[in-house]
Design an enzyme around this catalytic site. Structure first.
Site, PDB file in Angstrom:
ATOM      1  N   GLU A 121      -2.427   7.794  -4.014  1.00  0.00           N
ATOM      2  CA  GLU A 121      -2.811   7.386  -5.372  1.00  0.00           C
ATOM      3  C   GLU A 121      -4.308   7.595  -5.612  1.00  0.00           C
ATOM      4  O   GLU A 121      -5.081   7.543  -4.657  1.00  0.00           O
ATOM      5  CB  GLU A 121      -2.416   5.913  -5.607  1.00  0.00           C
ATOM      6  CG  GLU A 121      -3.140   4.941  -4.705  1.00  0.00           C
ATOM      7  CD  GLU A 121      -2.659   3.497  -4.890  1.00  0.00           C
ATOM      8  OE1 GLU A 121      -1.445   3.233  -4.838  1.00  0.00           O
ATOM      9  OE2 GLU A 121      -3.543   2.638  -5.085  1.00  0.00           O
ATOM     10  N   HIS A 161      -1.130   0.212  -9.486  1.00  0.00           N
ATOM     11  CA  HIS A 161      -1.849  -0.649  -8.527  1.00  0.00           C
ATOM     12  C   HIS A 161      -2.575  -1.793  -9.253  1.00  0.00           C
ATOM     13  O   HIS A 161      -3.805  -1.892  -9.228  1.00  0.00           O
ATOM     14  CB  HIS A 161      -2.838   0.176  -7.688  1.00  0.00           C
ATOM     15  CG  HIS A 161      -3.244  -0.514  -6.413  1.00  0.00           C
ATOM     16  ND1 HIS A 161      -3.579   0.155  -5.262  1.00  0.00           N
ATOM     17  CD2 HIS A 161      -3.366  -1.830  -6.101  1.00  0.00           C
ATOM     18  CE1 HIS A 161      -3.894  -0.707  -4.310  1.00  0.00           C
ATOM     19  NE2 HIS A 161      -3.768  -1.929  -4.802  1.00  0.00           N
ATOM     20  N   ARG A 165       0.852  -1.185   0.000  1.00  0.00           N
ATOM     21  CA  ARG A 165       0.000   0.000   0.000  1.00  0.00           C
ATOM     22  C   ARG A 165       0.885   1.231   0.000  1.00  0.00           C
ATOM     23  O   ARG A 165       1.961   1.227   0.608  1.00  0.00           O
ATOM     24  CB  ARG A 165      -0.875   0.050   1.271  1.00  0.00           C
ATOM     25  CG  ARG A 165      -2.111  -0.822   1.240  1.00  0.00           C
ATOM     26  CD  ARG A 165      -3.205  -0.262   0.316  1.00  0.00           C
ATOM     27  NE  ARG A 165      -4.414  -1.067   0.342  1.00  0.00           N
ATOM     28  CZ  ARG A 165      -4.663  -2.101  -0.461  1.00  0.00           C
ATOM     29  NH1 ARG A 165      -3.809  -2.473  -1.362  1.00  0.00           N
ATOM     30  NH2 ARG A 165      -5.819  -2.758  -0.365  1.00  0.00           N
TER      31      ARG A 165
END
Ligand code: DGY
Length: 324
Positions: free
Chosen positions: A267, A285, A238
Site C-alpha cells: 500500500e 488504512h 498489516r
C-alpha cells in the site's frame, strides 16, 4: 539551544505547538512522503523524530543521522523501524500502544458488518440507479448474531474486537502464541484454539497480529482453503500478513464469502484484482483514524520524544537495550 527534531508527516497544529515548547521543529505539514532518501536528508542534523508507519527508518537512515537519539512512531505497529539498527546505534524507539485499541476494534467491526451485509456492493448498485424495486430475495447477506467470531492475534486490539462480539451473542474463539490468562479470556468470553481449528470454525476471522518476517503471508492459499466457503476475512493489521493474490483467487471463486480489508500488500498501491470483486469492503488504512485517537497517538509520540530527549525513560520504549 533547543534540540532539533523532525516531524516526518503532517500532524495536528496542537502537536507542533507542544513540540515547539521543547524543540526546534522541522515539520512536514505539506505531508510529502519523504521516503528513505528524504528521511536521510532531513534527519542528518536531528536529535529525534516523530515518524509514521509510512516512514522507513532503516539502518541506512539511522547511520546518516549521527546525532539521532530517539525515533517515536505515532503508530502502534513499528515494522517500519529497524529496531536492531536503532539499538546498535543507541537510538531509542517508541510506539503508541493503548490509545488506539477501541477505535481500531470499531473499524474491524465496521468492515465485518459491511462485508457480512454486502453494503459496499449494495450501495454501488443503488447509486448506479439499478434498484428497480424491492424483492424478497435480494442482496442476501450473512448473519453476524450467534455466528463464530475468530481472532488471530489476541493483544489489546484483538481483545477489544472480541469484547464487542458479546453484543451479537457470538461464540468467540482465538489463536495466539501465548494463551491469555483466565480472567482475560473470561472478559472476552473467548476460547483459545489451535490455528487450524480457528481457520476451520470461524465465520468471521479477524486478523490483528503484528507484521514481521514470521507473519509474512501467514494467511495464504493453504490457510484460506481451510476456511468455510461461507466465511469472511477481516484484516486490520498489516498488508503482507495475507497473500493478496491467494485471497483474490479465493474470493473470485467464492471459496470464501467475503472480505473486509483496511490494509494491503505494498500500500498505497494494491492488487487491482480487488476492484473487480463485489464481495469485498475496502478501506485505505484508517483503522485508528478518528480525530480523538489520532490526536492521542500524536500526543503520546510527542510525550515519548520529550521524555527521551530530556533524559527520562520514555513510557513506550521498544528497545530497552538502547536506553541502557
Ligand atoms: C498503527 O498504529 O499501527 C496503525 O496501523 C496506523 O499506522
Amino acid at each position: 539551544m533547543k534540540p532539533r527534531i523532525l516531524v516526518a508527516r503532517e500532524v495536528f497544529p496542537e502537536v507542533i505547538d507542544r513540540l515547539q515548547e521543547h524543540f526546534e521543529v522541522d515539520d512536514n505539514q505539506a505531508d510529502l512522503v519523504l521516503g528513505g532518501e528524504g528521511l536521510k536528508a532531513r534527519l542528518a542534523d536531528k536529535a529525534g523524530a516523530l515518524t509514521a508507519a509510512t516512514d522507513p527508518v532503516t539502518a541506512e537512515v539511522i547511520a546518516a543521522a549521527p546525532g539521532l537519539k530517539a525515533i517515536c512512531n505515532f503508530a502502534v505497529g513499528y515494522n517500519n523501524i529497524d529496531l536492531a539498527a536503532c539499538t546498535r546505534a543507541g537510538v531509542v524507539a517508541t510506539n503508541t500502544p493503548g490509545v488506539l485499541d477501541d477505535t481500531t476494534a470499531d473499524l474491524a467491526w465496521a468492515l465485518l458488518m459491511a462485508t457480512a451485509r454486502r453494503l459496499p456492493a449494495a450501495e454501488r448498485w443503488l447509486r448506479n440507479g439499478e434498484w428497480k424495486g424491492w424483492q424478497f430475495i435480494q442482496w442476501l447477506g450473512s448473519d453476524i448474531h450467534h455466528a463464530t467470531l475468530g481472532i488471530l492475534g489476541m493483544g489489546r486490539i484483538g481483545q477489544a474486537v472480541a469484547r464487542r462480539g458479546a453484543g451479537f451473542e457470538m461464540k468467540v474463539i482465538y489463536h495466539n502464541r501465548t494463551r491469555l490468562p483466565a480472567d482475560k479470556e473470561a472478559a472476552c468470553r473467548a476460547r483459545w484454539v489451535d490455528k487450524d481449528t480457528l481457520l476451520r470454525e470461524a465465520d468471521f476471522l479477524v486478523l490483528v497480529l503484528p507484521y514481521s518476517p514470521a507473519t509474512h503471508h501467514i494467511i495464504g492459499a493453504a490457510e484460506l482453503a481451510l476456511m468455510k466457503p461461507t466465511a469472511h476475512l477481516i484484516n486490520i493489521a498489516r498488508g503482507g500478513i495475507v497473500d493478496d493474490e491467494a485471497l483474490i483467487s479465493a474470493l473470485r471463486q467464492r471459496r470464501l464469502s467475503g472480505a473486509g480489508l483496511d490494509v494491503f500488500e505494498g500500500e498505497p498501491k494494491f492488487n487491482p484484482g480487488f476492484l473487480e470483486l463485489d464481495n469485498v469492503a475496502l478501506a485505505p488504512h484508517i483503522g485508528s483514524s478518528s480525530r480523538a485517537t489520532r490526536m492521542a497517538m500524536a500526543m503520546t509520540a510527542a510525550d515519548n520524544l520529550i521524555a527521551a530527549l530530556s533524559g527520562q525513560r520514555p513510557p513506550n520504549l521498544l528497545n530497552p537495550d538502547a536506553w541502557r
